[in-house]
Enzyme design. Structure first.
Site, PDB file in Angstrom:
ATOM      1  N   LYS A 176      38.320  56.738  37.493  1.00  0.00           N
ATOM      2  CA  LYS A 176      37.274  56.558  36.466  1.00  0.00           C
ATOM      3  C   LYS A 176      37.163  57.844  35.910  1.00  0.00           C
ATOM      4  CE  LYS A 176      36.390  52.208  37.401  1.00  0.00           C
ATOM      5  NZ  LYS A 176      36.580  50.837  36.583  1.00  0.00           N
ATOM      6  N   LYS A 202      43.500  53.487  42.917  1.00  0.00           N
ATOM      7  CA  LYS A 202      44.421  52.532  41.991  1.00  0.00           C
ATOM      8  C   LYS A 202      44.045  52.924  40.468  1.00  0.00           C
ATOM      9  CE  LYS A 202      42.696  48.348  40.687  1.00  0.00           C
ATOM     10  NZ  LYS A 202      41.824  48.760  39.700  1.00  0.00           N
ATOM     11  N   ASP A 204      43.465  51.669  36.618  1.00  0.00           N
ATOM     12  CA  ASP A 204      42.661  50.588  36.198  1.00  0.00           C
ATOM     13  C   ASP A 204      43.599  49.671  35.292  1.00  0.00           C
ATOM     14  OD1 ASP A 204      40.276  49.300  35.657  1.00  0.00           O
ATOM     15  OD2 ASP A 204      39.237  51.267  35.726  1.00  0.00           O
ATOM     16  N   GLU A 205      43.076  48.362  35.131  1.00  0.00           N
ATOM     17  CA  GLU A 205      43.930  47.296  34.562  1.00  0.00           C
ATOM     18  C   GLU A 205      44.525  47.669  33.127  1.00  0.00           C
ATOM     19  OE1 GLU A 205      40.712  47.026  35.109  1.00  0.00           O
ATOM     20  OE2 GLU A 205      39.632  46.967  33.330  1.00  0.00           O
ATOM     21  N   HIS A 295      45.773  42.546  40.024  1.00  0.00           N
ATOM     22  CA  HIS A 295      44.693  42.866  39.323  1.00  0.00           C
ATOM     23  C   HIS A 295      44.440  41.374  38.468  1.00  0.00           C
ATOM     24  CE1 HIS A 295      41.156  44.080  36.944  1.00  0.00           C
ATOM     25  NE2 HIS A 295      41.054  45.075  37.542  1.00  0.00           N
ATOM     26  N   LYS A 335      28.820  43.746  40.018  1.00  0.00           N
ATOM     27  CA  LYS A 335      28.708  43.585  38.732  1.00  0.00           C
ATOM     28  C   LYS A 335      28.998  42.483  38.278  1.00  0.00           C
ATOM     29  CE  LYS A 335      32.135  46.564  36.847  1.00  0.00           C
ATOM     30  NZ  LYS A 335      32.747  47.683  36.304  1.00  0.00           N
TER      31      LYS A 335
HETATM   32  C1  CAP Z   1      35.971  48.193  38.948  1.00  0.00           C
HETATM   33  C2  CAP Z   1      37.147  47.749  37.985  1.00  0.00           C
HETATM   34  C3  CAP Z   1      37.754  46.325  38.274  1.00  0.00           C
HETATM   35  C4  CAP Z   1      36.955  45.238  38.368  1.00  0.00           C
HETATM   36  C5  CAP Z   1      37.737  43.965  37.885  1.00  0.00           C
HETATM   37  C6  CAP Z   1      36.430  47.781  36.562  1.00  0.00           C
HETATM   38  O1  CAP Z   1      35.420  49.379  38.696  1.00  0.00           O
HETATM   39  O2  CAP Z   1      37.941  48.966  38.197  1.00  0.00           O
HETATM   40  O3  CAP Z   1      38.610  46.279  37.217  1.00  0.00           O
HETATM   41  O4  CAP Z   1      36.394  45.232  39.717  1.00  0.00           O
HETATM   42  O5  CAP Z   1      36.824  42.522  38.367  1.00  0.00           O
HETATM   43  O6  CAP Z   1      37.051  48.334  35.646  1.00  0.00           O
HETATM   44  O7  CAP Z   1      35.339  47.127  36.436  1.00  0.00           O
HETATM   45  P1  CAP Z   1      33.911  49.876  39.172  1.00  0.00           P
HETATM   46  P2  CAP Z   1      37.336  41.703  39.477  1.00  0.00           P
HETATM   47  O8  CAP Z   1      34.246  49.790  40.946  1.00  0.00           O
HETATM   48  O9  CAP Z   1      33.709  51.213  38.708  1.00  0.00           O
HETATM   49  O10 CAP Z   1      32.722  48.876  38.947  1.00  0.00           O
HETATM   50  O11 CAP Z   1      37.641  42.541  40.879  1.00  0.00           O
HETATM   51  O12 CAP Z   1      36.213  40.981  39.742  1.00  0.00           O
HETATM   52  O13 CAP Z   1      38.659  41.301  39.127  1.00  0.00           O
HETATM   53 MG    MG Z   2      39.166  47.813  36.342  1.00  0.00          MG
END
Ligand code: CAP
Ligand code: MG
Length: 460
Positions: A176, A202, A204-205, A295, A335
């Site tokens: 992040k 990792k 991010d998406e 993801h 969250k």
């Molecule tokens: C988490 C995360 C993931 C989410 C996706 C985000 O970050 O990188 O993409 O967890 O949701 O961008 O929110 P944080 P899921 O650890 O900072 O919250 O895993 O439910 O598919």
């Molecule tokens: Mg993410």
């Protein structure tokens, strides 16, 4: 018979059939509601939650869904007589409250194709005027069809063996801020997390190959950070490099390069890219021996509404068939939306050889995975050290927990955040308490003090 004689004979049969044909529109239920039908072991079964349109009863709405998702259309057609329509049609065999159970003969589906299953089962029907809302709650894929799919290349056991990490959940963290960092700064964060104690980091998406951080630059700096962290800690480490791209060809090119340079992992946004693209990525990742982190970005567009869409448990089954090694499943306590019972159900569907129907966890059918390897469930989204006891109760050992904000948000930065997460995880997996562990680990104490008041609502 010559070809032309055969053609004339066939035409005569066709003409006769047209003469016998009863044209017109009749209720779907006449053909597609078959309450005495007993599903066979080779049928694909679906449980649909249906909210019928005003003026349509449940049986007719369910029959309409069966028709449109298999052989039917809105009017009688003469050409039904040219095939064994009673065999090929889907059959509504049971209705319980707002759930309709529908059986599809396996022959309706091409082998090894989630794409084909989707085009039928979740193809046209969701926009059908006969239903006000429609949700695919569960799907039993018959074992004979399961056997045509590859499943995960590596899965849980083989990844543990490669890393030589056993008796605890594995830890990761998303870098992040999600976007905007240069490749060089990004790699510094990877290094800090891995040296601090995370097993992996990792992308991010939405990190693909943007102007501020091209994929090849990110890879070169990133793999260097991974190698340095491995040398320093003496442990296997990794970064999930996101190879998602504008085309499958380009994603494969990135995958090839990254694998050739010795990365253990790649990552893919399997829903935005699609199941056909994912099947290609799985195949090549398997040939090259890299682990595929999947993801689920975009899933909530169709998984979130309780009365419309596709339940995540169905998506999870599809991903296990197609062959991801890791899949995001939600956290319960973090969250993002997802109840405890439903998440427990999804986790079983990813990890177990066979899962029995279990209404409490929302599982409508027995499902045998016919020896396909297990997928790692991944908990991610708003989790931090204080969630670890709950995460352990939900997931046990065989899971990945990803702490993005829960690593980099630590008062002393990513390395301290990673250490806090690692110490807390080892303590809980060994049956100790967080308080105990925090006495010997100031980083953990600081994280617990910082996030002590942060609690997201939990749905049981
Ligand atoms: C988490 C995360 C993931 C989410 C996706 C985000 O970050 O990188 O993409 O967890 O949701 O961008 O929110 P944080 P899921 O650890 O900072 O919250 O895993 O439910 O598919
Ligand atoms: Mg993410």
């Amino acid at each position: 018979m010559s070809n032309s004689v055969a053609a004339i004979a066939t035409d005569k049969i066709r003409v006769n059939r047209v003469r016998n044909f009863q044209p017109g529109v009749r209720p779907y239920a006449v053909d597609y509601y078959v309450p005495d039908y007993v599903p066979s072991a080779t049928d694909l079964l679906c449980a649909f939650r249906i909210d019928p349109a005003a003026g349509t009863d449940m049986i007719e709405a369910a029959a309409a869904v069966a028709a449109e998702s298999s052989t039917g259309t809105w009017t009688e057609v003469w050409s039904n007589q040219l095939t064994s329509i009673d065999y090929y049609k889907a059959k509504v065999y049971r209705i319980e409250d707002d759930i309709a159970y529908i059986a599809y003969p396996m022959d309706l589906f091409e082998e090894q194709s989630v794409v084909n299953i989707m085009s039928s089962i979740v193809g046209n029907v969701f926009g059908f005027k006969a239903v006000a809302a429609l949700r695919l709650e569960d799907m039993r894929v018959p074992v004979a069809l399961v056997k045509t799919f590859p499943g995960p290349n590596i899965g849980i056991y083989d990844e543990r063996a490669r890393l030589n990490k056993w008796d605890r959940p594995l830890l990761g963290g998303t870098v992040k801020p999600k976007l905007g960092l240069s490749a060089k700064d990004y790699s510094a964060i990877i290094y800090e997390c891995l040296v601090g104690g995370l097993d992996t980091t990792k992308d991010d998406e939405n990190m693909n190959s943007q102007p501020f951080n091209r994929w090849r630059d990110r890879f070169h700096y990133g793999i260097d950070a991974v190698k340095r962290a491995e040398a320093e800690t003496g442990e296997a480490k990794g970064h999930f490099f996101n190879v998602t791209a504008h085309s499958t060809e380009e994603a494969l090119r990135r995958l090839e390069y990254i694998a050739s340079q010795g990365s253990r992992y790649i990552m893919y946004d399997f829903l935005t890219a699609g199941f056909a693209a994912t099947a290609d990525i799985v195949k090549r990742a398997g040939e090259l021996g890299v682990i595929l982190h999947c993801h689920r970005a975009m899933h909530a567009v169709f998984t979130r509404q309780a009365n419309h869409g596709i339940h995540m448990r169905v998506v999870a089954k599809w991903l296990r068939l197609v062959g991801g090694d890791h899949l995001h499943t939600g956290t319960v306590v973090g969250k993002l939306e997802g109840s405890r019972q439903e998440t427990l159900g999804i986790v079983s569907l990813l990890r177990e050889r066979a899962v029995a129907a279990d209404p409490e966890r929302g599982i409508y059918f027995d499902q045998d995975f016919a020896g396909l390897k297990s997928v790692w469930p991944v908990a991610s989204g708003g989790i931090h050290v204080l969630n670890i006891p709950d995460l352990y109760a939900i997931y046990g050992n065989d899971a990945f927990w990803l702490f993005g904000g829960g690593t980099h948000g630590h008062p002393r930065g990513s390395r301290a955040g990673a250490r806090a997460n690692r110490v807390a995880t080892e303590a809980i997996a060994a049956g100790k308490s967080l308080e105990d562990a925090a006495r010997k680990c100031p980083e953990l104490r600081e994280a617990m003090d910082l996030w002590g008041g942060v609690k997201f609502s939990v749905t049981e």
